[in-house]
Design a protein around this motif. Structure first.
Motif, short mmCIF file in Angstrom:
data_model
loop_
_atom_site.label_atom_id
_atom_site.label_comp_id
_atom_site.label_asym_id
_atom_site.label_seq_id
_atom_site.Cartn_x
_atom_site.Cartn_y
_atom_site.Cartn_z
N ARG A 53 1.77 7.54 5.32
CA ARG A 53 1.88 8.03 3.96
C ARG A 53 2.55 9.40 3.88
O ARG A 53 3.49 9.60 3.10
N ASP A 54 2.09 10.37 4.65
CA ASP A 54 2.61 11.72 4.54
C ASP A 54 4.09 11.79 4.90
O ASP A 54 4.87 12.44 4.19
N GLU B 252 0.82 -1.21 0.00
CA GLU B 252 0.00 0.00 0.00
C GLU B 252 0.86 1.27 0.00
O GLU B 252 0.56 2.22 -0.71
N LEU B 253 1.94 1.27 0.78
CA LEU B 253 2.81 2.44 0.81
C LEU B 253 3.54 2.58 -0.52
O LEU B 253 3.72 3.70 -1.02
N GLU C 166 2.41 1.89 -3.40
CA GLU C 166 1.45 2.49 -4.33
C GLU C 166 1.33 3.99 -4.09
O GLU C 166 1.20 4.77 -5.05
N GLU C 167 1.41 4.43 -2.85
CA GLU C 167 1.37 5.86 -2.53
C GLU C 167 2.63 6.56 -3.04
O GLU C 167 2.57 7.68 -3.55
N ILE D 167 6.20 10.20 2.11
CA ILE D 167 6.37 11.07 0.95
C ILE D 167 7.40 12.16 1.25
O ILE D 167 8.24 12.49 0.39
N LYS E 260 4.43 5.60 -5.56
CA LYS E 260 4.29 5.65 -7.02
C LYS E 260 3.45 6.86 -7.44
O LYS E 260 3.80 7.55 -8.41
N LYS E 261 2.37 7.12 -6.73
CA LYS E 261 1.54 8.30 -7.04
C LYS E 261 2.37 9.58 -6.93
O LYS E 261 2.27 10.47 -7.79
N TYR E 262 3.17 9.68 -5.87
CA TYR E 262 4.03 10.85 -5.69
C TYR E 262 4.99 10.98 -6.87
O TYR E 262 5.18 12.08 -7.41
#
Length: 149
Positions: free
Chosen positions: A113-114, A13-14, A16-17, A117, A19-21
């Motif tokens: 997540r934050d 899950e992390l 994937e986050e 990133i 990757k979005k960044y």
């Protein structure tokens, strides 16, 4: 810059986050898996990303497992890889400035997540300082060569 990225189920899950960044910031990446939360073995993914970095397919790598520990240990078994497990931005910056880390490990069950990133952003923006730190990196490489089979 091209980033190799990989995770086990605990880091999926992390990953994937992250990757979005990377996508949002126009940073190219190659995802080496896993592609779900189904149980897998982290050494496979640490090795895949580390080999991509070592082989030049990717400039740097980011790997994620539940704690970041197992996948970083696995990645560091590939000669020439300096994978730093970071849970804060200061360590992330220093891993580049002083240690010229070519891979970053994160704990999907350790950092949110934050923060993750922020760590990734800091790590990608940092630059190796060279100088006395180059001498130390060379000594790490000497140790690695001594024990290579």
């Amino acid at each position: 810059m091209k980033i190799g990225i990989g995770s086990d189920h605990g880091g999926y899950e992390l990953k994937e986050e992250v990757k979005k960044y990377l996508e949002e910031n126009g940073i190219e990446y190659i995802d080496y898996g896993t592609n779900s939360k189904d149980s897998v073995d982290y050494p496979e993914y640490g090795q895949k990303v580390a080999e991509a970095v070592k082989g030049g397919e990717c400039d740097k790598g980011i790997v994620v497992c539940g704690t970041g520990i197992g996948i970083s240990i696995s990645a560091n078994k590939v000669p020439g890889i300096r994978c730093a497990l970071c849970s804060d931005t200061y360590s992330a910056r220093m891993s580049i400035e002083h240690n010229n880390a070519n891979m970053l490990a994160l704990g999907g069950r350790v950092v949110g997540r934050d923060l993750a990133i922020e760590i990734v952003s800091t790590w990608l923006k940092a630059a190796f300082l060279g100088g006395r730190h180059e001498r130390r990196i060379n000594k790490i490489s000497d140790i690695e060569r001594k024990y290579m089979i």
